[in-house]
Design an enzyme around this catalytic site. Structure first.
Site: not given
Ligand SMILES: Cc1cc2nc3c(=O)[nH]c(=O)nc-3n(C[C@H](O)[C@H](O)[C@H](O)COP(=O)(O)OP(=O)(O)OC[C@H]3O[C@@H](n4cnc5c(N)ncnc54)[C@H](O)[C@@H]3O)c2cc1C
Ligand code: FES
Ligand code: FES
Length: 1353
Positions: A57, A82, A125, A157, A283, A356, A369, A1106, A1285
């Site tokens: 969000c 977060c 927001c 928002c 994670i 993405f 990741g 309302a 509304e």
């Molecule tokens: C709100 C949100 C939206 C998202 N949208 C998308 C999306 O649209 N498309 C999509 O594909 N994904 C999406 N994701 C998933 C995520 O963001 C991606 O997969 C991101 O690339 C993960 O990378 P990280 O560095 O945050 O991973 P981390 O959480 O840090 O790690 C993920 C995993 O990878 C392993 N790892 C990381 N690096 C290595 C390494 N070098 N060697 C071995 N293991 C490793 C870690 O040990 C762990 O198990 C989303 C996630 C969130 C929270």
């Molecule tokens: S969520 Fe209320 S102003 Fe954006």
């Molecule tokens: S993205 Fe919603 S609280 Fe962090």
């Protein structure tokens, strides 16, 4: 326990980082803590908000800056606090919304512009949006519109409808000189509007009384990048320069930041189950929501060995730690510089990365990741598999090896070809060859920032100079527990020619290669399967087109290939969205109105600046009170079961836990409920839905309380029947009584007279409120006489007060409920927060200490109910000229496990079954279904959006049956002055015709109808649709709630404090009340203040709901102010306001007065269908145009025009904000937002990851809103009308425009006549309704022959 002894790493380290320029050194940091919790709890910086906790969000957005020694510059990134582990901030500088400006010192232009452009309503927001924008400007002081819209992809928002935010921030962009920045394809929007006006097309001619300025750009502070805080010089040495390994040890988790990569490999060998964490975006979600524990974390993200890119002979090699943003930017640069044919794979990746996640996630999530999470819906893995990418992995003992990403790479769900000791070092992304083509596709619930339902990547290579396939690879996500390659398909295609014979062969092979069981997790089986062949079809045509272009280039040296028919080109054109733009028009105040009389002027929301700076205080932002405890809830996991036992013993042993609270601790009555007493504060003998409160744990922190609550063991014994859906309720005749009915005329006769009769059934799903601030409360026992103070985010302080008193067994005069503001509510905080305030009150009573709770998003979604899903069965009699004679409709609502407000909601739905039409003979019957789901409740529109959906559906069908255009049939039946409704109310002052005509004119409806038909004739796979929808919305509460109180104090310094019974949830009520008080007292609004709503100042309040609060409280405030003014009259001869007040005071005149108002003449008896249910009606019309992609179900709203009757607007900026916000919320209801439940009644869609509300990119590209002029309303304060509304109903114009577009697609495929389309019109429903050869390939399994993964309530 942390594995301290096995790490070989020395003593604990200090965490060192900077926040808003101040150095923070923490010798005892808990690695489990997120940056957000650290800021809010430890540093008391509450500007960043918790909206979801899962990166979905953007409410928590902050800027993180680091020095990059390689690039020799400071990089600023917007980040989700977060999800950022606090330890990951070592060596970084964090900037929060408090760090860039404040109302006390100096506002930052980013804060000022969102506020003054009316882009902050509830404001929850706003700090996150401010920080996303601020970060963009730190990196690009003059961004372009595309950068602006991309930057906000990760922010949601729920209030504003986004348009004013973009409008305010557009002023920073390169294109800001025109109102649309000259970005419109048909020239600047103002030129366009002026041209339209010149042609007499606006309907709201531009005379001198009409304004289109809601704010003055000239008043904005200039942006001066040199004024921004500097990066702490101490951190200039940069990341990776730490010579020593750092170790942070917490209660359960140890975090190691190794100094060298060698150490990473050694640690991975010593502790193979240690988790590498880079962005923590996977994670973090696993730990928070999937109960995963990772006691040992290695953080290698800063190490140069995995942070680089290098051009090679074959492509580009990326370090595994490179972020998605870095990958995108590097590839984009390569695309700009290298020959096109080499970068086709890069282009496919960059195109995919547009969709993405949001910017904040892309800034931290890394390539490794994404790959190694091994998610079956990863967006990158299908691409890397089809491209045959290779990666280098390394381990301490095994050294390095190269692994090919092929069909063996993901052996099982969340498994990869790497051993536990191995670490990914890099990925090779190859160049493509001249005769090689690569494209990737993704379909999600929402286009921006959403995970895929299905994605695919296709590569094909041809024999030199031919269309003979040399090699081909097809990979898919979302079709199996892993990313999969359709290898059999690929094998059977090799050697074939890329011609029209290939397509059926490929589709048939794909069907065999990608089977899905009808019960497969994720559901949407036929849709997912259809997408596989639809995507391939797009690829097929795209490549065919490119081959043909090439043949031309080769001047006939090879045989010409099958051509792509022009109408088929719409299948593969890339999605492109113009920047959003629009106009807002309203009537200016009459000439001669006092300058300081703010009524009718577009003044800014009173709290907007504080909201934009993070100073506005929401419930959970209140400082901690000495001795305060946190409440963790134990929730039912069963839909219908006997509670056999509750065992809190394990929980009580856990750290920080104070006590367990249950029904046994209730000093008063455990039987409760906001309307009828059919609920329990704590479940005792049985549970009747998943998410019911069974008990609670009190502990010192939220983490401890929530962890302990999970450890409470509740044994259940299933009970039958389990009634989840409306159909289940009908089967078991499970209805709340009475079943209400409204009847008028003679149906039998009318049906006999009718030329035709139409019968049908439709369903509209529920809707989650998704207020950005979840339910929150702090309950403080005062010790004396049982006094209790409740701070709560609620629209209904009186209900919270009364129900807390009841559960405590004390009189209501001992309980005070106080509400400063809410971060959105929309009806969701009318009654349901009582569930948490009541249990908090019991807990606070038990320990005699303050108790706090703020629900996590998933808890809120499970516990607090939502808009009712409805099923409608109707029979309509009509003449062949389109006149409707009779309507017989039965409505069924899914009310859940308690009655709450469901009778009221159904009653309103029955009243609104006529939508905006006069139907002489009506029978409307409402069944309120009792089910084993969380109790559903009020939501903006209160039954009207559902009822109107049925009405607009059948009237459209009548038009098609009659062969008359839909807008004509709507016109024929439309209500007009003097008509009598089916509840026997005569329409007086009806403005519907005016709204309709002006909107049709403003939108140039008839011309555009022809253009849409023309477009559809020329395009087979993209279709456009147009719909005009009128609305009539009655305003009033049911019965005795139509009353309001206010209290006005005038202090001797002349300042005025207004209190009234209404609450501020972003809708601008307090702003309007100050305007009202200012006009009556004839003083500037700056002299008037509203501090909060509380039950000890104005008692017995009705809920703020309302659309009525301005009417009711406006009158109450007016009456109170008039009383004071009367008392001041004797002193008003000379001097100023201040002099009169002082003189009156010294004369001992009371300077405090109450006001009380009750709406006259409202009384309605539904049994007899007698009386007057509404005070007056609001009218409006919307015209929307959409474009759909028939192959994927995607859609875009091209344009919406609204003309809305709000009487004489009290505040045009607030009213237009309400119209746009309600419209977008309604847009979500009718097109996107879908509750996903298991057959056992478990809610799957528990957060923004799975439950999609509209984002910035979903607003109509052209969005024009006009307030109807010259339509004063004599029934409400200063001739205004309620507005909260009614506009939500206008969003159904998008639904019916989509349906219009689908008709054209179906006609092309040979399907004629009416068809059923339930709401919401999701991508799945749109795609499956556009029947064609691809949908025919995947018929649905026989219902009853399998257990579906998800059901519709
Ligand atoms: C709100 C949100 C939206 C998202 N949208 C998308 C999306 O649209 N498309 C999509 O594909 N994904 C999406 N994701 C998933 C995520 O963001 C991606 O997969 C991101 O690339 C993960 O990378 P990280 O560095 O945050 O991973 P981390 O959480 O840090 O790690 C993920 C995993 O990878 C392993 N790892 C990381 N690096 C290595 C390494 N070098 N060697 C071995 N293991 C490793 C870690 O040990 C762990 O198990 C989303 C996630 C969130 C929270
Ligand atoms: S969520 Fe209320 S102003 Fe954006
Ligand atoms: S993205 Fe919603 S609280 Fe962090």
């Amino acid at each position: 326990m942390p594995e301290k002894s096995t790490t070989g790493v020395g003593a604990k380290s200090d965490l060192v980082f900077f926040v808003n320029g101040k150095k923070v050194v923490d010798p005892d940091v808990d690695p489990e803590m997120t940056l957000l919790t650290y800021l809010r709890r430890k540093l008391r910086l509450t500007g960043a908000k918790l909206g979801c906790g899962e990166g979905g969000c953007g409410a928590c957005t902050v800027m993180v800056s680091r020095y990059n020694p390689t690039q020799r510059k400071v990089l600023h990134l917007a980040v989700n606090a977060c999800l950022a582990p606090i330890c990951s901030l070592h060596g970084a500088a964090v900037t929060t919304v408090e760090g860039i400006g404040s109302t006390r010192t100096r506002l930052n232009p980013v804060q000022e512009r969102i506020a003054k452009a009316h882009g902050s309503q509830c404001g929850f927001c706003t700090p996150g949006i401010v920080m996303s924008m601020y970060t963009l400007l730190r990196n690009h002081p003059t961004p372009d519109m595309e950068q602006l819209e991309t930057t906000l992809q990760g922010n949601l928002c729920r209030c504003t409808g986004y348009r004013p935010i973009l409008e305010g921030y557009k002023t920073f962009t390169k294109e800001s000189h025109g109102c649309c920045g000259g970005m419109a394809s048909n020239g600047c929007c103002r030129d366009y509007q002026c041209e339209q006006a010149a042609n007499g097309n606006t309907g709201n001619e531009w005379d001198e009384n009409v304004s289109k300025e809601l704010f003055q750009v000239s008043e904005f502070l200039p942006l001066d990048p040199t004024q921004e805080p500097i990066f702490p010089p101490e951190l200039m040495k940069g990341e990776g320069s730490d010579e020593r390994t750092l170790k942070f040890v917490g209660e359960r988790v140890t975090w190691i930041k190794p100094a060298t990569f060698k150490e990473v490999l050694e640690l991975k060998t010593k502790i193979p189950r240690a988790k590498l964490v880079v962005g923590n975006s996977e994670i973090g979600v696993e730990v928070k929501f999937k109960n995963c524990d990772y006691p040992f974390i290695i953080a290698p993200g800063h190490l140069p060995e995995i942070n680089f890119h290098r051009y090679t002979e074959h492509g580009i090699t990326f370090g595994a730690g490179c972020t998605i943003t870095y990958l995108n930017d590097t590839l984009a640069e390569a695309i700009d510089t290298l020959p096109e044919h080499q970068t086709r794979l890069f282009a496919a990746i960059v195109e995919m990365l547009r969709w993405f996640a949001g910017r904040q996630i892309r800034n931290v999530g890394c390539i490794g990741g994404n790959i190694l999470t091994a998610s079956p819906i990863s967006d990158l893995n299908p691409i890397f598999l089809s491209a045959g990418c290779t990666m280098t992995v390394m381990s301490h003992q095994g050294g390095s090896r190269v692994v090919k990403m092929d069909h063996t790479f993901f052996p099982g769900y969340r498994e990869t070809a790497l051993t536990p000791e191995e670490v990914m070092m890099s990925l090779d992304v190859p160049f493509t060859k001249e005769n090689e083509y690569f494209l990737a596709y993704k379909q999600a619930r929402r286009r921006d920032d959403d995970i895929a339902i299905v994605n695919a990547a296709f590569r094909v290579q041809f024999e030199e100079g031919t269309n003979v396939i040399k090699d081909v690879a097809l990979s898919f996500g979302g079709m199996a527990p892993t990313t999969v390659m359709a290898r059999n398909t690929a094998n059977s295609l090799i050697g074939l020619k890329w011609d029209n014979d290939l397509l059926p062969e490929a589709c048939s092979c794909l069907e065999d290669d990608l089977p899905l069981s009808p019960s497969v997790p994720g559901g949407m089986v036929e849709f997912r399967r259809t997408l596989t062949t639809s995507f391939f079809f797009k690829f097929f045509l795209s490549v065919q087109q490119r081959l043909n272009l090439k043949v031309g280039g080769l001047s006939g040296s090879v045989v010409p290939f099958d051509d792509v028919p022009p109408s088929y080109r719409s299948a593969y054109s890339l999605y492109h969205r113009e920047p959003s733009q629009g106009t807002q028009m309203y009537q200016e105040v009459p000439k001669g109105q006092r300058r300081d009389d703010a009524v009718g002027r577009p003044i800014m929301h009173l709290s907007a600046l504080k909201q934009a700076t993070g100073e506005a205080v929401y419930t959970d932002d209140m400082p901690h009170i000495q001795g305060e405890l946190y409440l963790g809830l134990v929730l039912s996991k069963k839909a219908h079961a006997k509670i056999v036992s509750i065992d809190p013993s394990e929980a009580l042993k856990m750290p920080g836990v104070e006590t367990f609270v249950s029904a046994e601790d209730v000093p008063g009555s455990n039987i409760t409920g906001p309307v009828v007493k059919d609920e329990e504060a704590f479940a005792t003998e049985k549970v009747t839905c998943v998410g019911q409160i069974v008990g609670a744990v009190l502990a010192d922190t939220q983490a401890h309380a929530q962890r302990a609550a999970k450890a409470v063991v509740v044994q259940y014994e299933d009970l039958g029947p389990k009634i989840i859906t409306i159909e289940d309720a009908i089967l078991h005749q499970s209805f709340y009584q009475p079943v209400n009915k409204i009847e008028k005329g003679n149906l039998v006769e009318a049906f006999e007279k009718s030329d035709q009769i139409l019968e049908g059934e439709l369903r509209i799903g529920g809707q989650e409120h998704f207020y950005l601030e979840t339910c929150a409360a702090i309950v403080v026992p005062h010790g004396e006489d049982g006094e209790m103070e409740i701070f709560c985010s609620t629209q209904n302080p009186t209900t919270m007060q009364m129900l807390a008193a009841k559960v405590l067994g004390i009189p209501a005069n001992r309980v005070v409920c106080r509400v400063k503001r809410m971060g959105g509510a929309f009806g969701g905080k009318e009654t349901r927060p009582f569930a948490i305030t009541s249990v908090c009150a019991v807990a606070a009573h038990k320990v005699q200490r303050p108790v706090r709770i703020m629900l996590d998003r998933d808890e809120d979604m499970v516990i607090t109910g939502r808009r009712h899903p409805f099923l409608g069965r109707y029979k309509v009699g009509f003449m062949s000229d389109g006149r409707v004679l009779a309507l017989d409709i039965s409505l069924y609502s899914n009310a859940g496990n308690s009655l709450d407000l469901s009778h009221g909601v159904m009653c309103q739905a029955l009243l609104r079954s006529d939508s905006a039409y006069t139907i002489p003979n009506v029978r409307a019957v409402g069944y309120v279904c009792k089910t084993n789901t969380a109790s559903n409740t009020a939501f903006r529109g209160f039954g009207a959006p559902q009822a109107v959906f049925f009405a607009e559906s059948w009237i459209a069908d009548v038009a098609i049956k009659c062969g008359i255009s839909q807008h004509k049939v709507r016109e024929i039946n439309m209500c007009k002055e003097g008509d009598v409704t089916h509840y026997n109310m005569t329409l007086e002052g009806c403005q519907l015709q005016r709204c309709w005509e002006e909107c049709l004119k403003q939108s140039d409806f008839l011309t555009r109808r022809r253009q849409v038909d023309g477009f559809n004739g020329e395009n087979r796979w993209k279709k456009r649709g147009l719909a005009a929808i009128p609305t009539k919305y009655g305003i009033a509460f049911i019965g005795s709630f139509n009353q309001a109180g206010a209290l006005v104090h005038v202090y001797t310094d002349g300042s005025v404090l207004v209190t009234h019974g209404g609450t501020e949830m972003g809708q601008g009520l307090h702003t309007k009340m100050v305007q009202v008080a200012g006009r009556v007292l004839k003083i500037p609004t700056s002299r008037i203040h509203i501090s909060e709503t509380s039950t000890n100042t104005v008692p017995n309040t009705s809920s703020t709901a309302a659309s009525l609060s301005s009417d009711l409280y406006g009158m109450a405030v007016k009456i109170a102010c008039e009383t004071i003014l009367q008392r001041l009259e004797p002193y008003m001869g000379k001097g100023s306001w201040d002099d009169w007040v002082r003189a009156a005071y010294f004369d001992r005149v009371g300077l405090s007065a109450t006001g009380f108002y009750r709406t006259p003449g409202i009384e309605y008896d539904i049994q007899k269908n007698e009386g007057r249910p509404f005070s007056y009606f609001c009218y409006g019309t919307a015209v929307s145009e959409v474009e759909i992609d028939c192959l994927t179900g995607d859609h875009t709203v091209l344009r919406t025009d609204i003309v809305m009757d709000v009487g004489n607007s009290l505040n045009p900026a607030v009213d237009i904000g309400q119209i746009e916000g309600a419209f977008l919320q309604g847009y979500g209801l009718y097109t996107m937002e879908e509750q996903v439940y298991s057959p056992d009644g478990v809610l799957y869609s528990r957060g923004p990851g799975m439950y999609k509300i509209p984002g910035f990119a979903d607003i109509p590209i052209h969005f024009n809103v006009s307030l109807l002029r010259g339509a004063p309303n004599d029934k409400a304060i200063f001739s205004s009308k309620g507005v909260g509304e009614p506009p939500i109903l206008l969003a159904s114009s998008v639904f019916f425009a989509i349906k219009d577009a689908i008709y054209s697609a179906r006609a092309d495929a040979g399907y004629k006549g009416i068809f059923r389309l339930d709401s919401p019109a999701t991508a799945e429903r749109i795609r499956m309704a556009c029947k064609d050869q691809f949908t025919a390939q995947f018929p649905a399994a026989e219902p009853g022959s399998f257990t579906p993964w998800a059901i519709k309530l």
